[in-house]
Scaffold this motif. Structure first.
Motif, PDB file in Angstrom:
ATOM      1  N   GLN A  53      -8.951   8.936  -0.398  1.00 28.70           N
ATOM      2  CA  GLN A  53      -8.763   8.257  -1.677  1.00 28.70           C
ATOM      3  C   GLN A  53      -7.934   9.099  -2.630  1.00 28.70           C
ATOM      4  OE1 GLN A  53     -12.471   5.930  -2.962  1.00 28.70           O
ATOM      5  NE2 GLN A  53     -13.372   7.784  -2.108  1.00 28.70           N
ATOM      6  N   HIS A  85      -5.637  -0.990  -2.370  1.00 27.69           N
ATOM      7  CA  HIS A  85      -4.873  -0.486  -3.510  1.00 27.69           C
ATOM      8  C   HIS A  85      -5.039  -1.437  -4.684  1.00 27.69           C
ATOM      9  CE1 HIS A  85      -1.406  -3.313  -3.609  1.00 27.69           C
ATOM     10  NE2 HIS A  85      -1.521  -3.354  -2.297  1.00 27.69           N
ATOM     11  N   ASP A  86      -4.737  -0.917  -5.873  1.00 27.14           N
ATOM     12  CA  ASP A  86      -4.878  -1.739  -7.081  1.00 27.14           C
ATOM     13  C   ASP A  86      -3.537  -2.151  -7.659  1.00 27.14           C
ATOM     14  OD1 ASP A  86      -3.913   0.601  -8.198  1.00 27.14           O
ATOM     15  OD2 ASP A  86      -5.571   0.864  -9.615  1.00 27.14           O
ATOM     16  N   PHE A 114       0.833  -1.202   0.000  1.00 30.78           N
ATOM     17  CA  PHE A 114       0.000   0.000   0.000  1.00 30.78           C
ATOM     18  C   PHE A 114       0.869   1.253   0.000  1.00 30.78           C
ATOM     19  CE2 PHE A 114      -1.965   3.413   2.438  1.00 30.78           C
ATOM     20  CZ  PHE A 114      -3.166   3.594   1.772  1.00 30.78           C
ATOM     21  N   TRP A 154      -6.981  -0.746   4.291  1.00 32.45           N
ATOM     22  CA  TRP A 154      -6.135  -0.123   3.280  1.00 32.45           C
ATOM     23  C   TRP A 154      -6.358  -0.860   1.972  1.00 32.45           C
ATOM     24  CZ3 TRP A 154      -4.716  -1.490   8.181  1.00 32.45           C
ATOM     25  CH2 TRP A 154      -4.402  -0.438   9.056  1.00 32.45           C
ATOM     26  N   SER A 163      -1.840   2.672  -9.221  1.00 30.13           N
ATOM     27  CA  SER A 163      -1.756   4.069  -8.794  1.00 30.13           C
ATOM     28  C   SER A 163      -2.962   4.549  -8.012  1.00 30.13           C
ATOM     29  CB  SER A 163      -1.563   4.965 -10.026  1.00 30.13           C
ATOM     30  OG  SER A 163      -2.604   4.738 -10.974  1.00 30.13           O
ATOM     31  N   SER A 164      -3.900   3.645  -7.720  1.00 31.42           N
ATOM     32  CA  SER A 164      -5.083   4.035  -6.962  1.00 31.42           C
ATOM     33  C   SER A 164      -5.033   3.418  -5.572  1.00 31.42           C
ATOM     34  CB  SER A 164      -6.361   3.591  -7.680  1.00 31.42           C
ATOM     35  OG  SER A 164      -6.488   4.242  -8.927  1.00 31.42           O
ATOM     36  N   TRP A 165      -5.457   4.200  -4.582  1.00 30.00           N
ATOM     37  CA  TRP A 165      -5.436   3.718  -3.208  1.00 30.00           C
ATOM     38  C   TRP A 165      -6.534   4.387  -2.405  1.00 30.00           C
ATOM     39  CZ3 TRP A 165      -4.862   7.420   0.573  1.00 30.00           C
ATOM     40  CH2 TRP A 165      -4.291   8.644   0.194  1.00 30.00           C
ATOM     41  N   VAL A 217       2.312   1.985  -3.435  1.00 25.13           N
ATOM     42  CA  VAL A 217       1.323   2.510  -4.376  1.00 25.13           C
ATOM     43  C   VAL A 217       0.973   3.954  -4.016  1.00 25.13           C
ATOM     44  CG1 VAL A 217      -1.037   2.266  -5.241  1.00 25.13           C
ATOM     45  CG2 VAL A 217       0.391   0.236  -4.904  1.00 25.13           C
ATOM     46  N   ARG A 218       0.803   4.225  -2.750  1.00 23.66           N
ATOM     47  CA  ARG A 218       0.444   5.575  -2.344  1.00 23.66           C
ATOM     48  C   ARG A 218       1.592   6.554  -2.541  1.00 23.66           C
ATOM     49  NH1 ARG A 218      -2.159   7.740   3.384  1.00 23.66           N
ATOM     50  NH2 ARG A 218      -2.011   9.969   2.860  1.00 23.66           N
TER      51      ARG A 218
END
Length: 398
Positions: free
Chosen positions: A323, A302-303, A247, A300, A306-308, A250-251
């Motif tokens: 988000q 995430h994909d 996570f 938490w 780039s999305s979280w 990605v974040r």
């Protein structure tokens, strides 16, 4: 000392299986087969234990009790038999899920069986005990593992036919098969498996790395359909994993792009395997982790790209969703959660799958009238790069 230690652990696991009612009632042959083909005959002299930081070797000669404990531990624990680059890449499949999947196969004596993922050879030996050793073909992509399994199967007195190949292609030369079983997880059931199974035949395979499905091939051979049978975690097919992004990765340092109050209780995200299975079906790219602190349950999402989203407990029953990225993952999870509840909160056993040459769908409650989702492939980042053939199990007793 070693034989006595192993026998003690073997008896203990058998008793645990009985106490927890894990021996399938409709397949009494399984208990006899497991007793006739003990796990230690298919385990290497070195297995591996996770110490909280890394896999460490446990050798039969120097740590017989520890070795036996790994081979005959919790019925839902696999014994790791191969580690590469710090990752578990092969295992002696856990007893509870092995017998559950074999029970789902509905195997009868004399039926022709294709196994995909030979691993140690133990599962193939159990298949041969039931169907007849000359009736089983098993495929293993790792040549070294295949040779070791071949040797163990010979020592066990079976004539199982072991081939080195990619299981995704099946093994057409030996077909059509009455039964097909995979011991590694797939996100899409290869059409080759259906095409290689006779009409009315049965295919059992781990799907989505969360559970296994049992499919029956239609009389016209144009599709296979069936229900999910249980919950467990499985190693993915070789080559389908890359190290999972966290996570935090990605974040990065990006701030939230929006925030809102979440009104629902988040504990089901932590506690309900059936909800998590439904979210895996609806949102295959989304990875969900949870934690609990003094303010409540946090989540938490995430994909892997780039999305979280962070769902943070704020005390007094309040949760705030933060988000960012192209997708609004908290919104997507809540929408999928709502869909699951509107469908009656189906359990994993209420989900099924239909596979055709054009693709596959997962449905709930009814294959025609129930809600449906395309069984899209989860991207490789969903799981670590353990690309073994045999099953790696942690289980939910359901």
């Amino acid at each position: 000392m070693t034989p006595a230690v192993i026998a003690e652990q073997r008896v203990l696991q058998h008793e645990t299986m009985e106490q927890r009612r894990l021996w399938p009632a409709r397949s009494p042959w399984l208990g006899a087969a497991v007793n006739a083909l003990p796990r230690e005959d298919f385990a290497p002299d070195r297995v591996w234990r996770w110490d909280g930081h890394a896999y460490v070797p446990v050798d039969r000669a120097t740590e017989p009790r520890g070795w036996a404990g790994e081979v005959y531990g919790d019925p839902f624990a696999a014994a790791v038999t191969q580690v590469r680059g710090g990752l578990a890449t092969s295992s002696l499949s856990c007893t509870a899920v092995v017998v559950d999947m074999l029970d789902s196969l509905l195997l009868e004596p004399g039926q022709r069986v294709l196994e995909l993922g030979t691993g140690t050879g133990w599962n193939a030996a159990l298949l041969a005990w039931r169907a007849g050793s000359s009736r089983v073909v098993t495929i293993e992509v790792d040549a070294g593992l295949a040779e070791q399994a071949r040797s163990r199967l010979r020592a066990a007195g079976t004539a199982v036919d072991v081939h080195v190949a990619d299981g995704a292609d099946g093994w057409p030369d030996g077909g059509p098969y009455d039964r097909v079983i995979a011991t590694y997880a797939v996100d899409s059931v290869p059409w080759a498996w259906v095409a290689g199974t006779r009409p009315g035949g049965r295919i059992v395979a781990p799907w989505g790395r969360l559970g296994h499905v049992a499919l029956t091939v239609a009389d016209n051979g144009q599709y296979a359909q069936g229900w999910f049978q249980g919950l467990a975690q499985f190693m993915p097919a070789r080559g389908t994993g890359t190290p999972d992004r966290t996570f935090a990765q990605v974040r990065g340092g990006a701030p939230a792009q929006d925030e809102r109050v979440v009104t629902r209780e988040l504990s089901p995200l932590r506690d309900s395997q059936h909800l998590l299975f439904a979210l895996r079906v609806a949102l295959p790219q989304v990875r969900i982790t949870t934690g609990t602190d003094q303010d409540g349950v946090n989540a938490w999402l995430h994909d892997g790209l780039s999305s979280w989203a962070a769902l943070s407990a704020a005390g007094t029953g309040r949760t705030i969703a933060y988000q960012a990225g192209p997708r609004r993952l908290a919104d997507e999870v809540e929408n999928a959660w709502d869909t699951w509840e509107r469908a009656g909160s189906p359990t994993v056993y209420d989900f099924g799958m239909t596979v055709t040459a054009r693709g596959q769908v997962v449905w709930a409650n009814d294959p025609v009238t129930g809600p449906r989702w395309p069984a899209t492939t989860a991207p490789p980042h969903r799981q670590p790069a353990a690309h073994a053939s045999p099953t790696a199990c942690t289980g939910a007793e359901t």
